[in-house]
Design a protein around this motif. Structure first.
Motif, mmCIF file in Angstrom:
data_model
loop_
_atom_site.group_PDB
_atom_site.id
_atom_site.type_symbol
_atom_site.label_atom_id
_atom_site.label_comp_id
_atom_site.label_asym_id
_atom_site.label_seq_id
_atom_site.Cartn_x
_atom_site.Cartn_y
_atom_site.Cartn_z
ATOM 1 N N LEU A 95 9.725 2.047 -1.846
ATOM 2 C CA LEU A 95 9.377 0.931 -2.728
ATOM 3 C C LEU A 95 10.416 0.791 -3.827
ATOM 4 O O LEU A 95 11.074 1.764 -4.206
ATOM 5 N N PRO A 96 10.601 -0.422 -4.368
ATOM 6 C CA PRO A 96 11.475 -0.566 -5.527
ATOM 7 C C PRO A 96 11.031 0.382 -6.637
ATOM 8 O O PRO A 96 9.823 0.551 -6.865
ATOM 9 N N THR A 125 4.867 -5.059 1.551
ATOM 10 C CA THR A 125 3.493 -5.526 1.388
ATOM 11 C C THR A 125 2.477 -4.536 1.950
ATOM 12 O O THR A 125 1.442 -4.266 1.331
ATOM 13 N N ALA A 126 2.773 -3.973 3.128
ATOM 14 C CA ALA A 126 1.816 -3.065 3.753
ATOM 15 C C ALA A 126 1.631 -1.801 2.919
ATOM 16 O O ALA A 126 0.505 -1.312 2.754
ATOM 17 N N ILE A 186 2.149 -1.460 -0.354
ATOM 18 C CA ILE A 186 1.440 -1.813 -1.586
ATOM 19 C C ILE A 186 -0.044 -2.016 -1.300
ATOM 20 O O ILE A 186 -0.904 -1.551 -2.052
ATOM 21 N N ALA A 187 -0.350 -2.687 -0.196
ATOM 22 C CA ALA A 187 -1.747 -2.938 0.157
ATOM 23 C C ALA A 187 -2.488 -1.631 0.416
ATOM 24 O O ALA A 187 -3.665 -1.491 0.040
ATOM 25 N N SER A 188 -1.818 -0.650 1.040
ATOM 26 C CA SER A 188 -2.480 0.632 1.306
ATOM 27 C C SER A 188 -2.782 1.381 0.020
ATOM 28 O O SER A 188 -3.850 1.998 -0.112
ATOM 29 N N VAL A 189 -1.851 1.318 -0.937
ATOM 30 C CA VAL A 189 -2.101 1.977 -2.221
ATOM 31 C C VAL A 189 -3.258 1.307 -2.951
ATOM 32 O O VAL A 189 -4.160 1.981 -3.473
ATOM 33 N N VAL A 190 -3.242 -0.014 -2.985
ATOM 34 C CA VAL A 190 -4.323 -0.750 -3.652
ATOM 35 C C VAL A 190 -5.660 -0.462 -2.970
ATOM 36 O O VAL A 190 -6.694 -0.287 -3.639
ATOM 37 N N ALA A 191 -5.649 -0.392 -1.637
ATOM 38 C CA ALA A 191 -6.894 -0.104 -0.905
ATOM 39 C C ALA A 191 -7.433 1.276 -1.259
ATOM 40 O O ALA A 191 -8.648 1.450 -1.431
ATOM 41 N N LEU A 192 -6.538 2.261 -1.368
ATOM 42 C CA LEU A 192 -6.987 3.611 -1.735
ATOM 43 C C LEU A 192 -7.591 3.625 -3.134
ATOM 44 O O LEU A 192 -8.632 4.257 -3.367
#
Length: 333
Positions: free
Chosen positions: A26-27, A280-281, A283-289
């Motif tokens: 990630l950046p 995106t995937a 980031i989405a996994s981190v947000v989901a966790l």
């Protein structure tokens, strides 16, 4: 307690395994924010889970019920709580140990930042840049009010004029973006939950990558930044300057010794590669966790509230159950 409280204790495990890949893919600015916020949320959630389990153990003791004026029934609490007493008592011990570790870390970080501010204020001159006469190659940003950039003559001699610009841009980024706060918060979360240590160490890496990218934007040449990081590492290795940074300082070479494999070569390789874009995937996994953690925390608190209500209502229906005679006779509500 249902499974939600135990999930809160398990969620830090996948986060710890994913920390380094997230820091690399990630950046760096985004990675730093996600890892720091994630560490805080996971540490708070695991502490909450331990607290819930500890409370379910403590309310089973008749002595504590009497001290609370018989507000709950230990027998009802034990009947409705599937968690064993040994699990609750273990949670009490772990919570006490982690709370103590977090308090000690907080005290140390506050002292470190206060000492850094005092040292920065006592440095000569009023300019942000302070040059010290020292043949050892060293450069670091010292947080304070205002923060200072400390560079040794040895480091200046090791770099050319264009590389001086890179070095200063890197150190200014540390002060401008308050990177020391990200590191301190992540370390505090790791003290509260040792499973999060990999997140804290990755944050120490990503703030350096963030400063590298800020320097690359400032000078407009990523290869120049990569060369500067490499030359500074070699200069510091030759003069054996590492390990002398103040505790709160962040420098061009990070908090790692130049002989330690990994961080500096990884940073150089990242600078020579194309700039990272948001994934995106990932980031989405981190947000989901984090969302799952929040939902489980809410569910665990609801379970505890329900248990306390049942125990309190049981106490109200059978006040005699808490008398010394009833307790000694083993009567149940």
């Amino acid at each position: 307690m249902r499974f939600a409280v135990y999930l809160l204790l398990l969620f830090p495990l996948p986060a710890a395994l994913a920390a380094r890949p997230l820091g690399a893919r990630l950046p760096p600015r985004l990675a730093t924010w996600l890892l720091t916020v994630g560490a805080v949320v996971l540490a708070a959630a695991s502490s909450l889970a331990l607290g819930v389990l500890a409370i379910t153990a403590l309310i089973r003791f008749p002595l504590l019920a009497r001290l609370a004026d018989g507000r709950w029934s230990p027998q009802v609490a034990q009947h409705h709580d599937p968690a064993s007493l040994s699990v609750g008592l273990l949670a009490c011990g772990v919570l006490g140990a982690t709370a103590t570790a977090a308090a000690v870390m907080l005290w140390r970080r506050v002292r470190t930042l206060a000492a850094s501010a005092a040292e920065a204020a006592c440095m000569p001159g009023h300019e942000q840049l302070v040059v010290v006469d020292d043949p050892a190659a060293e450069a670091y940003a010292l947080p304070g009010l205002p923060g200072r950039i400390v560079v040794s003559t040895g480091m200046l001699d090791a770099l050319d004029t264009a590389e001086h610009e890179v070095l200063l841009a890197h150190e200014r980024a540390h002060l401008t973006h308050h990177h020391y706060l990200f590191v301190a918060v992540a370390q505090l979360a790791a003290a509260a939950n040792p499973l999060l240590r990999s997140l804290a160490s990755t944050v120490s890496y990503t703030v350096e990558r963030w400063a590298d990218e800020s320097a690359a934007t400032a000078v407009g040449d990523r290869r120049q930044v990569a060369r500067t990081v490499g030359k500074a590492a070699l200069a510091a290795k030759r003069t054996r300057a590492r390990g002398r940074l103040p505790a709160a300082a962040l420098g061009l070479l990070g908090r790692f010794a130049p002989t330690e494999p990994g961080p500096v070569p990884r940073r150089v390789a990242a600078l020579l590669a194309p700039p990272l874009r948001g994934r995106t995937a990932l980031i989405a996994s981190v947000v989901a966790l984090l969302l799952a953690t929040a939902l489980c925390a809410l569910e665990a608190t609801r379970d505890l509230d329900t248990l306390l209500d049942l125990a309190e209502h049981g106490s109200a229906r059978h006040p005699a159950a808490h008398s010394p005679t009833a307790l000694s006779a083993g009567q149940r509500p």
